[in-house]
Scaffold this motif. Structure first.
Motif, short mmCIF file in Angstrom:
data_model
loop_
_atom_site.label_atom_id
_atom_site.label_comp_id
_atom_site.label_asym_id
_atom_site.label_seq_id
_atom_site.Cartn_x
_atom_site.Cartn_y
_atom_site.Cartn_z
N GLU A 546 7.20 13.46 27.70
CA GLU A 546 7.83 14.76 27.56
C GLU A 546 6.92 15.76 26.87
N GLY A 547 6.74 16.91 27.53
CA GLY A 547 5.85 17.93 27.03
C GLY A 547 4.41 17.74 27.41
N GLN A 548 4.10 16.68 28.19
CA GLN A 548 2.72 16.38 28.57
C GLN A 548 2.38 16.97 29.94
N PRO A 549 1.14 17.45 30.11
CA PRO A 549 0.69 17.94 31.42
C PRO A 549 0.83 16.85 32.48
N GLY A 550 1.39 17.21 33.61
CA GLY A 550 1.53 16.28 34.73
C GLY A 550 2.87 15.60 34.81
N PHE A 551 3.65 15.60 33.71
CA PHE A 551 4.94 14.92 33.77
C PHE A 551 5.89 15.63 34.71
N ASP A 552 5.71 16.93 34.91
CA ASP A 552 6.56 17.66 35.85
C ASP A 552 6.41 17.11 37.26
N PHE A 553 5.20 16.61 37.59
CA PHE A 553 5.01 16.01 38.92
C PHE A 553 5.78 14.70 39.02
N LEU A 554 5.73 13.87 37.98
CA LEU A 554 6.47 12.60 38.00
C LEU A 554 7.97 12.84 38.13
N GLN A 555 8.44 13.92 37.58
CA GLN A 555 9.87 14.22 37.66
C GLN A 555 10.32 14.55 39.08
N THR A 556 9.41 15.05 39.89
CA THR A 556 9.80 15.50 41.23
C THR A 556 9.34 14.58 42.36
N VAL A 557 8.35 13.72 42.13
CA VAL A 557 7.81 12.92 43.23
C VAL A 557 8.86 11.90 43.70
N PRO A 558 9.12 11.83 45.02
CA PRO A 558 10.09 10.86 45.55
C PRO A 558 9.47 9.46 45.66
N THR A 559 10.28 8.51 46.08
CA THR A 559 9.78 7.15 46.32
C THR A 559 10.08 6.68 47.74
N ASN A 560 10.72 7.49 48.54
CA ASN A 560 11.07 7.13 49.91
C ASN A 560 10.58 8.25 50.82
N TRP A 561 10.05 7.89 52.01
CA TRP A 561 9.30 8.86 52.78
C TRP A 561 9.77 8.94 54.23
N ASP A 562 9.57 10.13 54.81
CA ASP A 562 9.89 10.37 56.21
C ASP A 562 8.67 10.28 57.13
N GLU A 563 7.48 10.42 56.54
CA GLU A 563 6.26 10.43 57.35
C GLU A 563 5.07 10.17 56.43
N THR A 564 4.06 9.47 56.94
CA THR A 564 2.85 9.19 56.18
C THR A 564 1.62 9.49 57.02
N ARG A 565 0.68 10.23 56.44
CA ARG A 565 -0.61 10.54 57.08
C ARG A 565 -1.73 10.18 56.10
N VAL A 566 -2.88 9.81 56.64
CA VAL A 566 -4.04 9.48 55.80
C VAL A 566 -5.22 10.34 56.26
N PRO A 567 -5.41 11.51 55.64
CA PRO A 567 -6.50 12.39 56.07
C PRO A 567 -7.89 11.85 55.79
N ASN A 568 -8.07 11.16 54.66
CA ASN A 568 -9.40 10.65 54.28
C ASN A 568 -9.28 9.22 53.77
N ALA A 569 -10.20 8.37 54.18
CA ALA A 569 -10.21 7.01 53.66
C ALA A 569 -11.54 6.34 53.95
N ALA A 570 -12.07 5.65 52.96
CA ALA A 570 -13.23 4.79 53.12
C ALA A 570 -12.93 3.52 52.33
N ILE A 571 -12.99 2.39 52.98
CA ILE A 571 -12.53 1.14 52.39
C ILE A 571 -13.23 0.86 51.07
N ASN A 572 -12.40 0.62 50.06
CA ASN A 572 -12.85 0.27 48.71
C ASN A 572 -13.66 1.38 48.03
N GLN A 573 -13.52 2.61 48.52
CA GLN A 573 -14.21 3.74 47.89
C GLN A 573 -13.24 4.86 47.50
N TYR A 574 -12.50 5.37 48.47
CA TYR A 574 -11.60 6.47 48.19
C TYR A 574 -10.52 6.52 49.26
#
Length: 658
Positions: A546-574
C-alpha cells in the motif's frame, strides 16, 4: 457454461483391396504444414513428423509391454478411418476464451496375427500447431484388463536442436529445479526429464513435447537413450518399479503431444492441450470465480504493531481480509502461524500426525466467524491443506468447508504423478466441484489441460518458484525466463508472486519473514501477465504494497483471459506477452540478466484510440530495483511501444479503449 463444439466428420475408408496391403497412414494438418505419418514395420508401428516439409521427429517406434506380453510385432493394420473436425468451445478459465478446435485425425486399428490377438488402435491427429497421438484399447473378447509395465513411446528428434529441459532426481518429485539449456547431443543419457521439454531447431522451427488429458494413467517423463533417441518413461505405481498402469478395457492413454511452430511465441499461444481434453464436466460453473489471493505464509504472516496477538486467530485474518477488501484482491488464504496449520494436527513441520483432521480448526480459530466477516467485505476465504489427511475424509472435509463458506484451497505435498495420485487429484477436483470449491495443486506435477473439463482447477505448481527466496539464492530472473517456454506450456503455473522488497543480487540474503527478491519491481509486476494462472498470488505483507509504486497495477490486473498474443520471444532470453480481458489489454515483458529493449507492435488492438499506462524500469534499478517509471500516452494499433527492460527487469502496460 455450455461448451459448444460443432464438428464435421468425414469418414474416408480405404477399399477392401487396399486394406490387404495397407502399411501406412498419413494425417496432414488443415493448413497442410504439419504431417504425422504412421507406418507398420516388421518390428513395430513407427511414426514420423514433419513441419513445412522439414523433418522434426524421424521414424520412432511405438511398442508396449504388458503383463500379457510385449506388443509391437506380428501386427496387421486394418481399415484406417480418417476424419476432420472444425468447431469452437468456450473455456471458463484459461489463456483464451473462445477457442477453435480444427484438426485432421486417423484412427489406425492394429491387431496381432498371433496369440493373444490383442487389438489396439492408434489415434493420430494433426493440428496447424502440432500433432498428438494416443493408444486406445477397445473392448474385446479374451482381453478384459491389463497391467502395463512400460509404454515405449519414442521420440527420435531430427538433427541436433537446442534443448531446454528440467532434469529430475526421481519419479517422486516436486518438479523443482534449474533448467538445462544446451544442444540435444550434449544432454546426459538415462536421466529423467520433466515435460514439457522444448527444442529449438536451427531452421527456425520450435518443438515442445508434453502430454494432454492425463486421466486414470501414469504421468510420463522423457529420457535420452545411449543411441541418441529419446523415450517416454512412466511413473510407477507406489511400492515397486515394474507396474505402471492397471486398467479395465475399454481404456485409453493420455495424448502424446508435440507442439510445433515457426516462432517461439507460437508455442505459448497454442491451445492444443485444451483442444485434446473433453468438454466441461461441471454443469453449473457460475460459482467459479478466478482472482488474486493473499498467501501470508510467504511473508511470514506479518502483521503491524497492534493491540492483538498475531496467530491463528480472527484478528490476524481480519487484518488481511480488510487489506483484500481495500485493494480488489478477491481471496484471503488462511494458512498457518508459527509453523502450525490452521487445522488440528499433531504431526511435525506440516506433515500429518495420527490425529490430523483438516475438517476441524484449531481451538484459537473460529473459521465460521472468519468466513462470515470475509463475506461481509466481499472477500473469499481459501485454506491450505496437506493432501494426505484430507483425502481419506474428502467428502466430510469439503462439506464442512462449504458449510463455513470457504471458496477454495491449496492442496500440497503430492509430489507424485503415478496412476494412483492422478486418480486422487481427479477425485479431489470432482468432490470439490460438488461443494463449489476451487483447487490449487501445490507440490504437484504439471497440468495437462484438465481445466477444460474441471475449471475449478485454478493453478498448479510443478516448478521451482519464489517460495525458494525464503531459503536459497538459486531463484532469479534467469530462472523465471525458462518458465514461459517449458512448464507454462502445460498450463497454469503457480508462483508466489508479488515480492515488493527487491535488492541487488549482491545485497540479497535469505529471510524467512519479509523475504527479499532480486528481480526489479517491474519484473515482479510483469510476472502477473507473463504467467498463465487463474489464481494470482499476492504474497507479500500489506505494508509492502500500500502506497508503493506499481501496486495500482496489481490491483487491476486480471487472472483470466479472453485472448493471448506473444509479440516477442527468444527461448531462455526474453518474452513479451499480451493478454486481453474484455476490452482491456495487459502486456508483460521480462528478460534474463541482460538488459534489452522490447519493441512491441500494437497491431493486435482494434480500431480507434487507446490509453496506455506504461511501467518500465527506472534508470537506477541496478542499485534500487524497486524504482520504476510510469507514463500514460494515447496509442493506436499502428503504434510500436519501445519498452526498455533492465537486467533482471521487466515492463508492464495496461491498455484501455478510449
Amino acid at each position: 457454461m455450455r461448451n459448444k463444439l460443432f464438428v464435421l466428420i468425414v469418414w474416408l475408408c480405404a477399399s477392401p483391396l487396399m486394406l490387404l496391403a495397407q502399411k501406412s497412414a498419413k494425417v496432414t494438418s488443415p493448413d497442410g504444414k504439419v504431417i504425422i505419418e504412421v507406418t507398420l514395420t516388421a518390428g513395430s508401428p513407427v511414426y514420423k513428423v514433419s513441419y513445412k516439409k522439414q523433418a522434426v521427429i524421424n521414424s520412432s517406434p511405438l511398442t508396449l509391454d504388458f503383463d500379457s506380453g510385449a506388443w509391437g510385432k506380428n501386427l496387421k493394420m486394418s481399415n484406417v478411418n480418417y476424419s476432420k473436425a472444425d468447431g469452437y468451445y468456450d473455456l471458463v478459465v484459461g489463456k483464451a476464451k473462445h477457442i477453435r478446435n480444427n484438426y485432421r485425425e486417423a484412427i489406425i486399428p492394429f491387431e496381432e496375427t498371433q496369440k493373444p490377438f490383442r487389438k489396439i488402435n492408434l489415434v493420430a491427429r494433426a493440428y496447424n500447431d502440432g500433432v498428438a497421438f494416443r493408444y486406445m484399447f477397445p473392448k474385446q473378447a479374451g482381453w478384459k484388463n491389463y497391467t502395463l509395465y512400460d509404454e515405449h513411446t519414442n521420440f527420435n528428434l531430427a538433427g541436433d536442436p537446442k534443448a531446454l529441459v528440467l532434469f529430475l532426481p526421481s519419479y517422486t518429485s516436486s518438479h523443482e529445479g534449474p533448467y538445462t539449456h544446451e544442444p540435444y547431443s550434449k544432454l546426459k543419457v538415462d536421466s529423467l526429464m520433466d515435460m514439457p521439454a522444448t527444442f529449438e531447431y536451427s531452421n527456425n522451427i520450435y518443438l515442445a513435447i508434453t502430454e494432454a488429458e492425463v486421466v486414470d494413467y501414469a504421468g510420463m517423463y522423457l529420457s535420452k537413450n545411449s543411441d541418441g533417441t529419446m523415450r517416454g518413461k512412466l511413473s510407477p505405481l507406489p511400492g515397486q518399479d515394474k507396474e505402471k498402469v492397471k486398467a479395465v478395457l475399454p481404456h485409453e492413454t493420455p495424448w502424446r503431444v508435440a507442439i510445433i511452430g515457426d516462432r517461439a511465441g507460437a508455442l505459448i499461444e497454442s491451445n492444443m492441450l485444451t483442444n485434446l481434453n473433453g468438454d466441461c464436466k461441471i454443469e453449473d460453473t457460475s460459482w467459479i470465480k478466478p482472482g488474486k489471493a493473499t498467501f501470508p505464509w510467504w511473508n511470514g504472516s506479518v502483521v503491524p504493531d497492534t493491540v492483538f496477538a498475531p496467530g491463528n486467530n480472527f484478528e490476524t485474518n481480519k487484518y488481511y481480509i480488510d487489506f483484500c477488501a481495500r485493494n480488489n484482491i478477491q481471496y484471503h488464504s488462511v494458512v498457518e502461524y508459527g509453523l502450525h496449520e490452521w487445522y488440528v494436527n499433531d504431526g511435525p513441520d506440516f506433515f500429518p500426525g495420527p490425529n490430523a483432521d483438516p475438517s476441524k480448526a484449531v481451538s484459537s480459530l473460529d473459521m465460521q466467524k472468519i468466513c462470515d466477516y470475509a463475506k461481509s467485505k466481499g472477500v473469499g476465504i481459501r485454506v491450505w491443506v496437506h493432501w494426505k489427511p484430507l483425502y481419506p475424509i474428502l467428502e466430510k472435509a469439503f462439506a464442512q468447508y462449504e458449510k463455513w463458506g470457504i471458496s477454495g484451497m491449496m492442496v500440497d505435498f503430492m509430489d507424485r504423478d503415478d496412476q494412483e495420485m492422478i486418480k486422487i487429484q481427479e477425485d479431489i477436483l470432482q468432490t470439490a466441484a460438488k461443494h463449489h470449491l476451487h483447487i490449487q495443486f501445490h507440490g504437484s506435477s504439471k497440468p495437462s489441460g484438465l481445466h477444460r473439463m474441471y475449471p475449478n482447477e485454478f493453478t498448479r505448481e510443478g516448478t521451482r518458484n519464489y517460495e525458494v527466496y525464503k531459503w536459497d539464492t538459486t531463484i532469479n530472473a534467469s530462472h523465471d525466463i525458462a518458465m514461459p517456454f517449458t512448464r507454462m506450456l502445460a498450463g497454469a503455473t503457480d508462483y508466489h508472486l508479488g515480492g515488493f522488497r527487491a535488492v541487488p543480487q549482491s545485497k540479497f540474503k535469505v529471510r524467512f519473514r519479509n523475504p527479499l527478491v532480486t528481480s526489479t519491481r517491474c519484473h515482479m509486476m510483469a510476472m502477473y501477465v507473463v504467467l498463465e494462472s487463474y489464481l494470482g498470488m499476492v504474497c507479500d505483507a500489506p505494508q509492502a504494497y500500500e502506497g508503493q509504486p506499481g501496486f495500482d497495477f496489481l490491483q487491476t490486473v486480471p487472472t483470466n483471459w479472453d485472448e493471448t498474443r506473444v509479440p516477442n520471444a527468444a527461448i531462455n532470453q526474453y518474452v513479451t506477452i499480451a493478454r486481453r480481458n474484455g476490452n482491456n489489454w495487459f502486456i508483460g515483458a521480462i528478460t534474463d540478466n541482460q538488459p534489452r529493449n522490447h519493441a512491441v507492435k500494437l497491431d493486435f488492438l482494434g480500431d480507434g484510440e487507446y490509453t496506455a499506462d506504461i511501467y518500465t524500469d527506472a534508470a537506477d534499478t541496478d542499485t534500487n530495483p524497486n524504482n520504476l517509471k510510469k507514463e500514460t500516452k494515447t496509442v493506436t494499433r499502428k503504434d510500436v511501444l519501445n519498452l526498455p527492460v533492465a537486467a533482471n527487469g521487466g515492463a508492464v502496460v495496461k491498455i484501455t479503449k478510449k
